[in-house]
Structures are given as C-alpha cells and as structure tokens.
Design a protein around this motif. Structure first.
Motif, short mmCIF file in Angstrom:
data_model
loop_
_atom_site.label_atom_id
_atom_site.label_comp_id
_atom_site.label_asym_id
_atom_site.label_seq_id
_atom_site.Cartn_x
_atom_site.Cartn_y
_atom_site.Cartn_z
N ILE A 79 0.87 -1.17 0.00
CA ILE A 79 0.00 0.00 0.00
C ILE A 79 0.90 1.22 0.00
O ILE A 79 1.69 1.42 0.91
N ASP A 100 -2.58 -1.04 -3.55
CA ASP A 100 -3.47 0.04 -3.16
C ASP A 100 -2.64 1.32 -3.04
O ASP A 100 -1.41 1.27 -3.00
N VAL A 102 -2.80 5.31 -1.16
CA VAL A 102 -3.48 6.20 -0.21
C VAL A 102 -2.78 7.56 -0.23
O VAL A 102 -1.56 7.65 -0.08
N GLU A 110 -9.89 4.68 7.66
CA GLU A 110 -9.94 4.25 6.27
C GLU A 110 -8.69 3.44 5.93
O GLU A 110 -8.77 2.42 5.23
N LEU A 111 -7.54 3.90 6.40
CA LEU A 111 -6.30 3.15 6.14
C LEU A 111 -6.37 1.76 6.76
O LEU A 111 -5.97 0.77 6.13
N ARG A 114 -8.44 -0.41 4.59
CA ARG A 114 -7.72 -0.84 3.39
C ARG A 114 -6.72 -1.94 3.72
O ARG A 114 -6.57 -2.90 2.96
N ASN A 117 -8.63 -5.16 4.31
CA ASN A 117 -9.17 -5.65 3.04
C ASN A 117 -8.09 -6.38 2.25
O ASN A 117 -8.30 -7.47 1.71
N LEU A 118 -6.90 -5.79 2.19
CA LEU A 118 -5.80 -6.41 1.45
C LEU A 118 -5.34 -7.69 2.14
O LEU A 118 -5.05 -8.69 1.49
N SER A 194 -11.57 -4.18 -4.54
CA SER A 194 -11.08 -2.80 -4.53
C SER A 194 -12.21 -1.80 -4.36
O SER A 194 -12.35 -0.86 -5.12
N PHE A 196 -12.46 0.49 -2.40
CA PHE A 196 -12.04 1.80 -1.94
C PHE A 196 -11.53 2.69 -3.06
O PHE A 196 -11.29 3.86 -2.86
N TRP A 197 -11.32 2.14 -4.25
CA TRP A 197 -10.84 2.98 -5.35
C TRP A 197 -11.96 3.89 -5.82
O TRP A 197 -13.13 3.58 -5.74
#
Length: 242
Positions: A79, A100, A102, A110-111, A114, A117-118, A194, A196-197
C-alpha cells in the motif's frame, strides 16, 4: 486478524512513522518500522512481511523503484502512501505492482480498512482455498493454458508458471469464470476487492494491461482479453473446467 500478520512501515517522517506503527499495533498486527530504504531492505532480507506501508517520498531511494523491486521478488501486499494526488501517480504506482494507493492526509480508520481488506485477500492463498467441488473442478484450461484456482497458479502452454499478483489473479479469475461475457469495470473492481478505489480511477485498465503483457502474444493486439469500449472487458477463449 492479529499478530500472525507482520507489517513493515516505511516512512521517513518520524511522527507519521510512529503514528502508523501505533495504529497498526492497536489492531493487533506485528509492526517493524524503517525511515530509510536501506533499513527496509535489511529488514526484508531477514524477516517475512505480509504487507508494506510504503511512503513514496523517501530521502535515499524512490518509493516507486522500491515497489517494483519488492514486487519482482515476492507477492507481499503493498500500500503506497504519498502526498501526490495526480491520477498519473496512482497509475504508475499500480504499474510498479502496488495493491493500493493512499494519499495524505488520510483518515486512520480508512487506512485500517484498506489494510484489512488487502490482508483478507492475502489470506486466500495462505488458507489454500479448499475446493468444494469434485477433483479438478478448480482447474480452468484455455488455449493451452492451465489455471488452478485452488493453488492460485497459472501455467502457460510451454509449461512455465506465470507469476501474478493477487489483484491480477483475482481479475483473471473473474474474467475466466465469465468467459464470453463482458464484465464492467465496477464488476471487476468488486472481484478484486477494490471497493475503496474511486469510480474514475484506472485500476482495472492497468491490471488488464499487466495481464496482457504476461499472457498475450501481442499485447497491443490482444486475442484473449478483449476491450468492450466504454464498458469493460471480455475473456474470449473457450474455457474447459477440470
């Protein structure tokens, strides 16, 4: 999720580095930190990391170069963290192999989302993805290629294994499992996790370009992964299961 996962924070600004380490540790992750690329290379040589939070603006080495080097050696999650906000920087980051991207300043929660999620995607190959169907049901064959969804492997017609990142493999899986049908970019973004994109980013286009370079005879004139202009992509070959 917990301390089975080891995260490397590579950030040259001491306060930000400490904040990121504290944030990740509060979620139960093991964390190592580095403020210089040289320190990071030494840590990577002696430890196995599941994910790297990588600042692009380092004093001793370009973060994009580090991402490319890390991706060439392993499938570690990457990330990128950066104050650069241009779309081209995000695209270049993806081209270098990042999972990802950021931009600073970012919201800590949010981080964390992410990262988790990854790591969930990271855990899929680790768990082995047990097949629920009959033997061979996780294998896909097309044009001399063999793709094993359980082992997350792709073998070319010459018998050589092609190295794919998690996002590339998940994208190819979605296309292969829907062979002959056009999938929209939103559907493909969902397939690679993805969410969050941003809706206007080029994540899917970049990943397709990477897959074409690895799989197509002529990436500029693809015969396997076809573009449906203004909508998405279609996997053209006939696919056999098992």
């Amino acid at each position: 999720m917990g301390r089975d996962y080891h995260i490397l924070v590579l950030e040259d600004e001491p306060a930000t580095c400490a904040m990121l380490a504290t944030l990740m540790e509060s979620e139960g992750f093991r964390v190592s930190t580095a403020q210089r690329a040289a320190q990071a290379h030494d840590l990577v040589a002696h430890h196995r990391f599941d994910l790297i939070l990588l600042d692009l603006n380092l004093p001793d080495e370009d973060g994009l170069y580090i991402a490319r080097e890390m991706r060439a050696k392993s499938d570690v999650g990457i990330i990128m963290l950066t104050s650069r906000k241009e779309d081209i920087d995000r695209v270049i980051g993806l081209e270098m192999g990042a999972d990802d991207y950021v931009t600073k300043p970012f919201f800590p929660r949010e981080l964390v989302a992410r990262v988790k999620n990854l790591l969930r995607r990271l855990n899929m190959p680790r768990a082995g993805r047990r097949a629920d169907g009959p033997p061979g049901s996780e294998v896909r064959r097309f044009d001399g290629w063999e793709m094993d969804l359980a082992k997350r492997s792709l073998i070319d017609p010459q018998g050589l294994e092609i190295n794919l990142t998690r996002a590339e493999f998940d994208l190819l899986t979605a296309l292969v499992n829907s062979a002959g049908r056009v999938l929209s970019r939103d559907q493909l973004l969902d397939a690679i996790g993805s969410q969050f994109w941003t809706p206007v980013d080029r994540t899917i286009d970049v990943l397709v370009s990477r897959l074409r370079r690895k799989m197509e005879v002529d990436p500029k004139s693809p015969a396997m992964i076809l573009t449906s202009h203004g909508f998405g992509y279609k996997f053209a070959p006939s696919v056999a299961v098992g």
